[in-house]
Write a protein that holds these residues in place. Structure first.
Motif, PDB file in Angstrom:
ATOM      1  N   ALA A  84      91.922  34.987 -68.743  1.00  0.00           N
ATOM      2  CA  ALA A  84      90.872  36.002 -68.928  1.00  0.00           C
ATOM      3  C   ALA A  84      89.506  35.377 -68.703  1.00  0.00           C
ATOM      4  O   ALA A  84      89.257  34.233 -69.107  1.00  0.00           O
ATOM      5  CB  ALA A  84      90.944  36.570 -70.343  1.00  0.00           C
ATOM      6  N   ASN A  85      88.627  36.102 -68.030  1.00  0.00           N
ATOM      7  CA  ASN A  85      87.233  35.678 -67.974  1.00  0.00           C
ATOM      8  C   ASN A  85      86.564  36.029 -69.298  1.00  0.00           C
ATOM      9  O   ASN A  85      86.974  36.982 -69.973  1.00  0.00           O
ATOM     10  CB  ASN A  85      86.506  36.387 -66.830  1.00  0.00           C
ATOM     11  CG  ASN A  85      86.869  35.792 -65.494  1.00  0.00           C
ATOM     12  OD1 ASN A  85      86.979  34.574 -65.354  1.00  0.00           O
ATOM     13  ND2 ASN A  85      87.082  36.651 -64.505  1.00  0.00           N
ATOM     14  N   ASN A  86      85.528  35.271 -69.639  1.00  0.00           N
ATOM     15  CA  ASN A  86      84.893  35.483 -70.939  1.00  0.00           C
ATOM     16  C   ASN A  86      84.390  36.902 -71.137  1.00  0.00           C
ATOM     17  O   ASN A  86      84.425  37.436 -72.240  1.00  0.00           O
ATOM     18  CB  ASN A  86      83.727  34.507 -71.123  1.00  0.00           C
ATOM     19  CG  ASN A  86      84.229  33.113 -71.449  1.00  0.00           C
ATOM     20  OD1 ASN A  86      85.394  32.947 -71.829  1.00  0.00           O
ATOM     21  ND2 ASN A  86      83.373  32.131 -71.285  1.00  0.00           N
ATOM     22  N   ASP A  87      83.896  37.521 -70.068  1.00  0.00           N
ATOM     23  CA  ASP A  87      83.333  38.870 -70.243  1.00  0.00           C
ATOM     24  C   ASP A  87      84.341  39.974 -69.914  1.00  0.00           C
ATOM     25  O   ASP A  87      83.984  41.139 -69.838  1.00  0.00           O
ATOM     26  CB  ASP A  87      82.035  39.029 -69.430  1.00  0.00           C
ATOM     27  CG  ASP A  87      82.247  38.750 -67.953  1.00  0.00           C
ATOM     28  OD1 ASP A  87      83.379  38.409 -67.568  1.00  0.00           O
ATOM     29  OD2 ASP A  87      81.271  38.882 -67.184  1.00  0.00           O
ATOM     30  N   ASP A  88      85.605  39.604 -69.748  1.00  0.00           N
ATOM     31  CA  ASP A  88      86.639  40.630 -69.590  1.00  0.00           C
ATOM     32  C   ASP A  88      86.851  41.386 -70.899  1.00  0.00           C
ATOM     33  O   ASP A  88      86.709  40.814 -71.985  1.00  0.00           O
ATOM     34  CB  ASP A  88      87.990  39.988 -69.220  1.00  0.00           C
ATOM     35  CG  ASP A  88      88.074  39.591 -67.754  1.00  0.00           C
ATOM     36  OD1 ASP A  88      87.140  39.886 -67.003  1.00  0.00           O
ATOM     37  OD2 ASP A  88      89.099  38.978 -67.376  1.00  0.00           O
ATOM     38  N   THR A  89      87.223  42.646 -70.754  1.00  0.00           N
ATOM     39  CA  THR A  89      87.722  43.380 -71.913  1.00  0.00           C
ATOM     40  C   THR A  89      89.182  42.983 -72.101  1.00  0.00           C
ATOM     41  O   THR A  89      89.939  42.899 -71.131  1.00  0.00           O
ATOM     42  CB  THR A  89      87.641  44.900 -71.641  1.00  0.00           C
ATOM     43  OG1 THR A  89      86.268  45.256 -71.529  1.00  0.00           O
ATOM     44  CG2 THR A  89      88.279  45.696 -72.753  1.00  0.00           C
ATOM     45  N   VAL A  90      89.569  42.711 -73.357  1.00  0.00           N
ATOM     46  CA  VAL A  90      90.965  42.348 -73.604  1.00  0.00           C
ATOM     47  C   VAL A  90      91.605  43.406 -74.504  1.00  0.00           C
ATOM     48  O   VAL A  90      91.014  43.827 -75.497  1.00  0.00           O
ATOM     49  CB  VAL A  90      91.088  40.915 -74.184  1.00  0.00           C
ATOM     50  CG1 VAL A  90      90.180  40.697 -75.369  1.00  0.00           C
ATOM     51  CG2 VAL A  90      92.512  40.581 -74.565  1.00  0.00           C
ATOM     52  N   THR A  91      92.787  43.836 -74.095  1.00  0.00           N
ATOM     53  CA  THR A  91      93.537  44.795 -74.905  1.00  0.00           C
ATOM     54  C   THR A  91      94.910  44.201 -75.203  1.00  0.00           C
ATOM     55  O   THR A  91      95.605  43.744 -74.296  1.00  0.00           O
ATOM     56  CB  THR A  91      93.714  46.127 -74.155  1.00  0.00           C
ATOM     57  OG1 THR A  91      92.425  46.585 -73.717  1.00  0.00           O
ATOM     58  CG2 THR A  91      94.340  47.187 -75.056  1.00  0.00           C
ATOM     59  N   ILE A  92      95.259  44.193 -76.502  1.00  0.00           N
ATOM     60  CA  ILE A  92      96.581  43.713 -76.925  1.00  0.00           C
ATOM     61  C   ILE A  92      97.412  44.949 -77.230  1.00  0.00           C
ATOM     62  O   ILE A  92      96.976  45.822 -77.993  1.00  0.00           O
ATOM     63  CB  ILE A  92      96.463  42.824 -78.194  1.00  0.00           C
ATOM     64  CG1 ILE A  92      95.407  41.734 -77.992  1.00  0.00           C
ATOM     65  CG2 ILE A  92      97.808  42.204 -78.553  1.00  0.00           C
ATOM     66  CD1 ILE A  92      95.040  41.004 -79.281  1.00  0.00           C
ATOM     67  N   LYS A  93      98.591  45.031 -76.618  1.00  0.00           N
ATOM     68  CA  LYS A  93      99.408  46.244 -76.772  1.00  0.00           C
ATOM     69  C   LYS A  93     100.844  45.888 -77.090  1.00  0.00           C
ATOM     70  O   LYS A  93     101.381  44.918 -76.545  1.00  0.00           O
ATOM     71  CB  LYS A  93      99.407  47.047 -75.458  1.00  0.00           C
ATOM     72  CG  LYS A  93      98.104  47.730 -75.155  1.00  0.00           C
ATOM     73  CD  LYS A  93      98.272  48.750 -74.054  1.00  0.00           C
ATOM     74  CE  LYS A  93      98.310  48.096 -72.683  1.00  0.00           C
ATOM     75  NZ  LYS A  93      98.120  49.063 -71.589  1.00  0.00           N
ATOM     76  N   ALA A  94     101.464  46.684 -77.956  1.00  0.00           N
ATOM     77  CA  ALA A  94     102.904  46.523 -78.207  1.00  0.00           C
ATOM     78  C   ALA A  94     103.475  47.863 -78.630  1.00  0.00           C
ATOM     79  O   ALA A  94     102.796  48.662 -79.293  1.00  0.00           O
ATOM     80  CB  ALA A  94     103.140  45.486 -79.302  1.00  0.00           C
ATOM     81  N   GLN A  95     104.690  48.110 -78.230  1.00  0.00           N
ATOM     82  CA  GLN A  95     105.405  49.292 -78.705  1.00  0.00           C
ATOM     83  C   GLN A  95     105.963  48.981 -80.093  1.00  0.00           C
ATOM     84  O   GLN A  95     106.122  47.814 -80.454  1.00  0.00           O
ATOM     85  CB  GLN A  95     106.561  49.641 -77.753  1.00  0.00           C
ATOM     86  CG  GLN A  95     106.139  49.960 -76.331  1.00  0.00           C
ATOM     87  CD  GLN A  95     105.253  51.195 -76.228  1.00  0.00           C
ATOM     88  OE1 GLN A  95     105.429  52.144 -76.986  1.00  0.00           O
ATOM     89  NE2 GLN A  95     104.301  51.173 -75.323  1.00  0.00           N
ATOM     90  N   ASP A  96     106.278  50.013 -80.881  1.00  0.00           N
ATOM     91  CA  ASP A  96     106.938  49.782 -82.170  1.00  0.00           C
ATOM     92  C   ASP A  96     108.273  49.096 -81.903  1.00  0.00           C
ATOM     93  O   ASP A  96     108.978  49.439 -80.950  1.00  0.00           O
ATOM     94  CB  ASP A  96     107.181  51.119 -82.888  1.00  0.00           C
ATOM     95  CG  ASP A  96     105.861  51.771 -83.300  1.00  0.00           C
ATOM     96  OD1 ASP A  96     104.846  51.057 -83.361  1.00  0.00           O
ATOM     97  OD2 ASP A  96     105.861  52.990 -83.538  1.00  0.00           O
ATOM     98  N   ASN A  97     108.614  48.149 -82.761  1.00  0.00           N
ATOM     99  CA  ASN A  97     109.896  47.419 -82.652  1.00  0.00           C
ATOM    100  C   ASN A  97     110.095  46.701 -81.315  1.00  0.00           C
ATOM    101  O   ASN A  97     111.224  46.442 -80.913  1.00  0.00           O
ATOM    102  CB  ASN A  97     111.100  48.353 -82.883  1.00  0.00           C
ATOM    103  CG  ASN A  97     111.018  49.046 -84.221  1.00  0.00           C
ATOM    104  OD1 ASN A  97     110.682  48.419 -85.214  1.00  0.00           O
ATOM    105  ND2 ASN A  97     111.288  50.329 -84.249  1.00  0.00           N
ATOM    106  N   ALA A  98     109.006  46.398 -80.640  1.00  0.00           N
ATOM    107  CA  ALA A  98     109.142  45.746 -79.341  1.00  0.00           C
ATOM    108  C   ALA A  98     109.417  44.257 -79.514  1.00  0.00           C
ATOM    109  O   ALA A  98     109.138  43.682 -80.564  1.00  0.00           O
ATOM    110  CB  ALA A  98     107.857  45.927 -78.549  1.00  0.00           C
TER     111      ALA A  98
END
Lengths: 257, 13
Positions: A82-96
């Motif tokens: 990731a670049n420092n100024d990137d937006t980061v999104t952490i995602k997971a499904q339930d029970n994944a």
């Protein structure tokens, strides 16, 4: 469904840098109040406790409580992408059994996602009691890091002596001895340069330099660090993460053989 | 000097 977004990847990179030398892996416990991680270091000498509040994220959704065991070395490899100024999104499904990190460039022209396998970690949680500490010292985080680095050259241990006049860090070994005294500051222009001591009773405690130096990896997260000390109980080294939460490290004082 | 484990200071939940 779990989704947490920060508009800037730097903070997450700094958080990971602050824990990855102490911990090989950790469980991120997610709930609607935010993300928590509590883990002892690999040798069970110190404890790391990270709290990130949901309201500090730019977007946060957690429909169901979720514990995600992550290999922090693998997470570091991903965050390097990731670049420092990137937006980061952490995602997971339930029970994944996987978690996805998505990075978006500022102009939205580049979007990357990295999926990482989750781990089942059988980590015990420790109950940390509320404690009134004899001495609480707030000082510039850079200054604390400097002192820990300097004194580690002289000994494996540093003695912290705190009175209402000031706080003294000492180390002695084969080369000789070193003492760094800091007086409480009055009327400093900038709050982040202040040294503030709240003392109920003076304390003298000995700590392992190696761990204090590991804690100072959190320095880029905060201008100030807070040291809370009482006789015979673990020291708490706390770095606040602006508008998001805090990271606390606990280290028991060394005792006479 | 000896370094105690952190676990000895906090209760397991």
């Amino acid at each position: 469904m779990f989704e947490a977004r920060l508009n800037n990847a730097t903070t997450l990179k700094k958080i990971l840098d602050a824990i990855k030398d102490l911990l090989n892996e950790g469980t991120f416990d997610c709930s609607d109040s935010g993300i928590q991680l509590q883990a002892m270091d690999n040798s069970h000498v110190s404890l790391v406790s990270l709290t990130l509040r949901s309201d500090g994220f730019d977007k946060f959704r957690c429909d169901r409580n979720l514990s995600m065991g992550m290999n922090l070395g693998s997470m570091a490899k991903i965050l390097k992408c990731a670049n420092n100024d990137d937006t980061v999104t952490i995602k997971a499904q339930d029970n994944a059994d996987t978690v996805t990190f998505m990075f978006e460039s500022q102009n939205q022209e580049k979007v990357s996602d990295y999926e990482m396998k989750l781990m089942n970690l059988d980590q015990e949680h420790l109950g940390i009691p509320e404690t009134d500490y004899s001495c609480v010292v707030r000082m510039p985080a850079m200054e604390f890091a400097r002192i820990c680095r300097d004194l580690a050259q002289f000994s494996e241990s540093v003695v912290i002596c705190c009175t209402k006049e000031g706080v003294k860090f000492s180390a002695s070994g084969d080369v000789g001895s070193a003492n760094v005294k800091l007086a409480q500051t009055f009327n400093v222009d900038k709050e982040e340069e202040a040294i503030v001591i709240e003392m109920q009773e003076p304390v003298v405690l000995t700590f392992a330099c190696r761990y204090l130096n590991a804690f100072t990896k959190a320095t880029p997260l905060s201008n100030q660090v807070q040291l809370s000390m009482s006789a015979d109980v673990p020291l708490v080294v706390e770095y606040r993460i602006a508008e998001l939460g805090h990271i606390r490290y606990y280290l028991a004082p060394k005792i006479e053989d | 000097m000896a370094q105690p484990s952190i676990a000895s200071y906090f209760n397991t939940r």
